[in-house]
Design a protein around this motif. Structure first.
Motif, PDB file in Angstrom:
ATOM      1  N   ALA A 154       0.911  -1.423   0.195  1.00  0.00           N
ATOM      2  CA  ALA A 154       0.054  -0.029   0.007  1.00  0.00           C
ATOM      3  C   ALA A 154       0.925   1.211   0.106  1.00  0.00           C
ATOM      4  CB  ALA A 154      -0.829  -0.046   1.178  1.00  0.00           C
TER       5      ALA A 154
ATOM      6  N   ALA B 198       2.111   1.630  -3.522  1.00  0.00           N
ATOM      7  CA  ALA B 198       1.265   2.359  -4.396  1.00  0.00           C
ATOM      8  C   ALA B 198       0.875   3.587  -4.203  1.00  0.00           C
ATOM      9  CB  ALA B 198      -0.334   1.515  -3.952  1.00  0.00           C
TER      10      ALA B 198
ATOM     11  N   PHE C 281      -3.159  -5.063  -6.040  1.00  0.00           N
ATOM     12  CA  PHE C 281      -2.548  -3.995  -6.369  1.00  0.00           C
ATOM     13  C   PHE C 281      -2.346  -3.781  -7.729  1.00  0.00           C
ATOM     14  CE2 PHE C 281      -1.873  -3.560  -1.669  1.00  0.00           C
ATOM     15  CZ  PHE C 281      -2.281  -2.434  -1.583  1.00  0.00           C
TER      16      PHE C 281
ATOM     17  N   ALA D 129      -3.632  -0.393  -8.644  1.00  0.00           N
ATOM     18  CA  ALA D 129      -2.444   0.672  -8.577  1.00  0.00           C
ATOM     19  C   ALA D 129      -1.817   0.785  -9.913  1.00  0.00           C
ATOM     20  CB  ALA D 129      -1.470   0.131  -7.516  1.00  0.00           C
TER      21      ALA D 129
ATOM     22  N   TYR E  47       3.019  -5.002 -10.568  1.00  0.00           N
ATOM     23  CA  TYR E  47       2.998  -5.764  -9.215  1.00  0.00           C
ATOM     24  C   TYR E  47       3.368  -7.159  -9.518  1.00  0.00           C
ATOM     25  CZ  TYR E  47       2.013  -1.643  -6.515  1.00  0.00           C
ATOM     26  OH  TYR E  47       1.943  -0.389  -5.895  1.00  0.00           O
TER      27      TYR E  47
END
Length: 307
Positions: free
Chosen positions: A95, A98, A154, A158, A162
């Motif tokens: 997180a 991101a 993600f 995002a 990933y």
């Protein structure tokens, strides 16, 4: 690239961070203690503190992040602690990446989600590749399944790419000459007694080859890696005899399909990493044990003094 490596002081982290630095990357290691790594800028950070990852990445603004931090050995802590620690760390770090708009984010998983530690497990196919069904049998393996799904989340939500990788039984450079491996046995002991290596289906990988994989992953096109996972292992099995000759006695869960694993063929396929990233491991146990033996046998040199 500027690459942040979490868990840089760990068994895999040390070789991965220094290997990326040797490949020309600017590497920053994040861990609770520094390891004195050559060519790596180390920061002491407790990533279990909720804001720690976000603060570090907001400051560093890396191009890429490799997440290794967590409890690395099954049953080395209470099951609940392993599950909560590993999943919370991964979510917080990803997180934070991101939020910082890190372009490439790679998280460490494990082969264990396949489920081979369960007595009831049977291989769905051999060799085992990334399409094999998952059947986690303990909290460590379950935490890795959650981490893989966190990566996929993600990947969908995002910016950037990933991915995750499943490193096989990691052998660090100091373990070839005889230091204990992760389970307490030396490499030579695992080779001499197939029952020791059979627990992990004879898989292994040199930590420096994992660094080579990560370097290849960082250089790959985004559409080859985004949301994808890769097994990362040696190109051979950690066994002196073919797995086809060993499985009935030591790893019967592999089933008759393992008869195809002749010669030095490993149980876990690394074809996806080879085909998509152009990566192949540079080391195997035969060459590394021979090199270590040669160093041990070399006569000591002493300086001479002239009057």
């Amino acid at each position: 690239m500027r690459v942040v490596v979490t868990g840089s002081s760990g068994r895999l982290g040390r070789s991965l961070a220094t290997g990326l630095a040797d490949a020309g990357h600017e590497v920053v290691g994040l861990d609770r203690a520094s390891a004195g790594l050559d060519g790596v800028s180390e920061r002491t950070v407790d990533l279990a503190v909720p804001s720690a990852a976000a603060d570090a990445l907001a400051d560093l603004r890396p191009d890429a992040l490799v997440h290794l931090a967590g409890i690395a050995v099954p049953f080395s802590a209470p099951e609940r602690d392993i599950l909560l620690t590993n999943t919370a760390l991964a979510h917080d770090v990803l997180a934070a990446a991101a939020s910082a708009r890190v372009g490439r984010v790679l998280a460490a998983s494990s082969p264990t989600p396949v489920g081979y530690s369960s007595p009831a497990w049977r291989a769905a196919a051999v060799p085992i590749d990334e399409t094999h069904p998952l059947a986690p049998a303990n909290a460590y393996a379950l935490s890795k399944v959650v981490i893989e799904e966190t990566v996929r989340m993600f990947s969908r939500t995002a910016t950037g790419a990933y991915g995750f990788f499943r490193p096989c039984y990691v052998i660090s450079p100091e373990e070839w000459p005889g230091a204990p491996t992760q389970q307490g046995h030396t490499v030579s002991e695992r080779l001499a007694d197939p029952a020791l290596a059979a627990v992990s289906l004879f898989n292994y990988v040199d930590a420096r080859d994992v660094a080579g994989f990560v370097d290849a992953w960082l250089a790959a096109p985004a559409d080859a890696i985004d949301g994808e996972g890769f097994f990362v292992g040696a190109a051979d099995a950690l066994a002196e005899r073919p797995v086809a000759e060993l499985w009935r006695e030591f790893a019967p869960a592999l089933g008759p399909a393992a008869d195809a694993l002749t010669g030095t063929a490993p149980v876990f396929s690394i074809a996806k990493a080879r085909d998509r990233l152009g990566w192949t491991p540079a080391r195997d146990w035969r060459t590394e044990l021979a090199a270590s033996a040669a160093v041990s046998a070399a006569p000591a040199t002493t300086g001479t003094r002239t009057a």
